[in-house]
Design a protein around this motif. Structure first.
Motif, PDB file in Angstrom:
ATOM      1  N   ILE A  24      19.766  30.957 -20.167  1.00  0.00           N
ATOM      2  CA  ILE A  24      20.978  30.150 -20.043  1.00  0.00           C
ATOM      3  C   ILE A  24      21.248  29.511 -21.401  1.00  0.00           C
ATOM      4  CG2 ILE A  24      22.141  28.311 -18.770  1.00  0.00           C
ATOM      5  CD1 ILE A  24      19.998  28.621 -16.607  1.00  0.00           C
ATOM      6  N   ALA A  25      22.433  29.701 -21.930  1.00  0.00           N
ATOM      7  CA  ALA A  25      22.777  29.144 -23.233  1.00  0.00           C
ATOM      8  C   ALA A  25      22.705  27.621 -23.195  1.00  0.00           C
ATOM      9  CB  ALA A  25      24.179  29.587 -23.645  1.00  0.00           C
ATOM     10  N   PRO A  26      22.273  26.986 -24.285  1.00  0.00           N
ATOM     11  CA  PRO A  26      22.206  25.520 -24.321  1.00  0.00           C
ATOM     12  C   PRO A  26      23.526  24.849 -23.955  1.00  0.00           C
ATOM     13  CG  PRO A  26      21.056  26.439 -26.209  1.00  0.00           C
ATOM     14  CD  PRO A  26      21.733  27.598 -25.518  1.00  0.00           C
ATOM     15  N   ALA A  27      24.637  25.423 -24.371  1.00  0.00           N
ATOM     16  CA  ALA A  27      25.935  24.815 -24.060  1.00  0.00           C
ATOM     17  C   ALA A  27      26.216  24.838 -22.564  1.00  0.00           C
ATOM     18  CB  ALA A  27      27.047  25.549 -24.811  1.00  0.00           C
ATOM     19  N   VAL A  28      25.753  25.894 -21.885  1.00  0.00           N
ATOM     20  CA  VAL A  28      25.929  25.985 -20.437  1.00  0.00           C
ATOM     21  C   VAL A  28      25.078  24.929 -19.741  1.00  0.00           C
ATOM     22  CG1 VAL A  28      25.634  27.466 -18.416  1.00  0.00           C
ATOM     23  CG2 VAL A  28      26.502  28.439 -20.555  1.00  0.00           C
ATOM     24  N   LYS A  29      23.838  24.800 -20.176  1.00  0.00           N
ATOM     25  CA  LYS A  29      22.964  23.765 -19.604  1.00  0.00           C
ATOM     26  C   LYS A  29      23.574  22.383 -19.795  1.00  0.00           C
ATOM     27  CE  LYS A  29      18.611  26.236 -20.486  1.00  0.00           C
ATOM     28  NZ  LYS A  29      17.303  26.182 -21.186  1.00  0.00           N
ATOM     29  N   ALA A  30      24.098  22.117 -20.986  1.00  0.00           N
ATOM     30  CA  ALA A  30      24.668  20.795 -21.280  1.00  0.00           C
ATOM     31  C   ALA A  30      25.881  20.513 -20.408  1.00  0.00           C
ATOM     32  CB  ALA A  30      25.037  20.716 -22.761  1.00  0.00           C
ATOM     33  N   ALA A  31      26.730  21.527 -20.197  1.00  0.00           N
ATOM     34  CA  ALA A  31      27.925  21.329 -19.382  1.00  0.00           C
ATOM     35  C   ALA A  31      27.558  21.030 -17.931  1.00  0.00           C
ATOM     36  CB  ALA A  31      28.814  22.567 -19.460  1.00  0.00           C
ATOM     37  N   ILE A  32      26.544  21.711 -17.397  1.00  0.00           N
ATOM     38  CA  ILE A  32      26.114  21.474 -16.015  1.00  0.00           C
ATOM     39  C   ILE A  32      25.462  20.101 -15.897  1.00  0.00           C
ATOM     40  CG2 ILE A  32      24.547  22.270 -14.203  1.00  0.00           C
ATOM     41  CD1 ILE A  32      25.080  25.128 -15.268  1.00  0.00           C
ATOM     42  N   THR A  33      24.696  19.716 -16.901  1.00  0.00           N
ATOM     43  CA  THR A  33      24.093  18.383 -16.899  1.00  0.00           C
ATOM     44  C   THR A  33      25.167  17.308 -16.894  1.00  0.00           C
ATOM     45  OG1 THR A  33      22.123  19.175 -18.041  1.00  0.00           O
ATOM     46  CG2 THR A  33      22.569  16.813 -18.145  1.00  0.00           C
ATOM     47  N   ARG A  34      26.231  17.492 -17.677  1.00  0.00           N
ATOM     48  CA  ARG A  34      27.328  16.516 -17.698  1.00  0.00           C
ATOM     49  C   ARG A  34      27.977  16.410 -16.322  1.00  0.00           C
ATOM     50  NH1 ARG A  34      28.658  19.067 -22.553  1.00  0.00           N
ATOM     51  NH2 ARG A  34      30.514  20.051 -21.631  1.00  0.00           N
ATOM     52  N   ALA A  35      28.119  17.544 -15.635  1.00  0.00           N
ATOM     53  CA  ALA A  35      28.718  17.506 -14.302  1.00  0.00           C
ATOM     54  C   ALA A  35      27.905  16.631 -13.364  1.00  0.00           C
ATOM     55  CB  ALA A  35      28.828  18.924 -13.744  1.00  0.00           C
ATOM     56  N   THR A  36      26.582  16.757 -13.404  1.00  0.00           N
ATOM     57  CA  THR A  36      25.744  15.927 -12.534  1.00  0.00           C
ATOM     58  C   THR A  36      25.777  14.471 -12.962  1.00  0.00           C
ATOM     59  OG1 THR A  36      23.746  16.371 -13.849  1.00  0.00           O
ATOM     60  CG2 THR A  36      24.227  17.861 -12.035  1.00  0.00           C
TER      61      THR A  36
END
Length: 262
Positions: A24-36
């Motif tokens: 999983i690309a770091p940017a994808v992880k960061a975007a999902i973390t922001r959602a939570t």
């Protein structure tokens, strides 16, 4: 006030990761973390079996994982299956064998791997795969049956099954491999998400889904806002409300960042 979804359903292969990858690309992880962090409930909703989903869930702050196209529910916090719906795969295998004799099959053994009828390609299946007989597979209720048509293309498979009737199951054809997946009747990503939404008490108007495959169609229709990935087939894009970038362009990030900015 800007609309912000409270329940975010995310496909894995072709949406969060390249197909078949656990990266999983770091940017994808960061975007999902922001959602939570903004209070959204993130649900991984995938055709993968549980054993293929857990390496992804371990990398993300997801509240729930709906695996096997809706047939298996998993709670990451409890590390346990909370729901599992099965069917008897024998009749489906017989019907497919009659149409396509040179096919191989596997039934999911949740959390372990698969029983297979014939040999799959390396990397096709998650977990431990044990080759066995038709009689044993037919006697094994399963949440998920997969079929691969070796040495054929997805387009050839789609054409071959265009008039196929498989009573008692829901089924879909992959757009990247000559691969068919069957799950219990009336089970889909969309039906599972609707049941979960009601359990959580979240309004139907506050739902977002992102996906790229034929098995995502019900999920995209279910969501108040359904977003297709840029590489999704035209039939999938047609049912979505919007289309974002491809998985190689981190299209999921583009979609999520509108609602959950840094």
């Amino acid at each position: 006030m800007t609309w912000r979804p409270r329940l975010v359903a995310l496909d894995i292969d072709g949406t969060l990761t390249p197909v078949g990858s656990n990266h999983i690309a770091p940017a994808v992880k960061a975007a999902i973390t922001r959602a939570t962090e903004h209070g959204a409930v993130v649900v991984l909703c995938t055709g993968r079996s549980l054993i293929g989903t857990t390496p992804i869930a371990a990398q993300l702050p997801a509240s729930f994982a709906i695996c096997s196209n809706g047939a298996v529910w998993w709670d990451p916090a409890l590390s346990e299956v909370t729901k599992r719906t099965t069917f008897d795969p024998g009749p489906t295998i017989k019907a497919l064998q009659a149409l396509l004799p040179d096919t191989v099959f596997a039934v999911e053994q949740t959390g372990v791997g698969n029983l297979s009828l014939g040999r799959f390609l390396p990397g096709d299946l998650w977990g431990v795969t044990t080759e066995t007989t038709f009689d044993e597979i037919a006697a094994t209720p399963t949440p998920r049956l997969v079929m691969r048509w070796l040495d054929h293309t997805p387009a050839e498979l789609s054409f071959a099954v265009r008039e196929l009737d498989l009573p008692g199951v829901e089924w879909s054809v992959d757009h990247t491999e000559a691969w068919l997946t069957a799950v219990p009747l009336n089970v889909s990503k969309g039906s599972a998400l609707e049941e979960l939404r009601q359990e959580l008490g979240i309004s139907a108007d506050d739902t977002l889904a992102i996906g790229d495959g034929g098995n995502d169609v019900e999920m995209l229709r279910w969501a108040a806002l359904g977003i297709a990935m840029g590489q999704a087939p035209a039939t999938v894009q047609a049912v979505a409300d919007e289309v974002t970038g491809t998985v190689l362009e981190d299209g999921a990030v583009q979609a999520l960042s509108r609602f959950f900015p840094a």
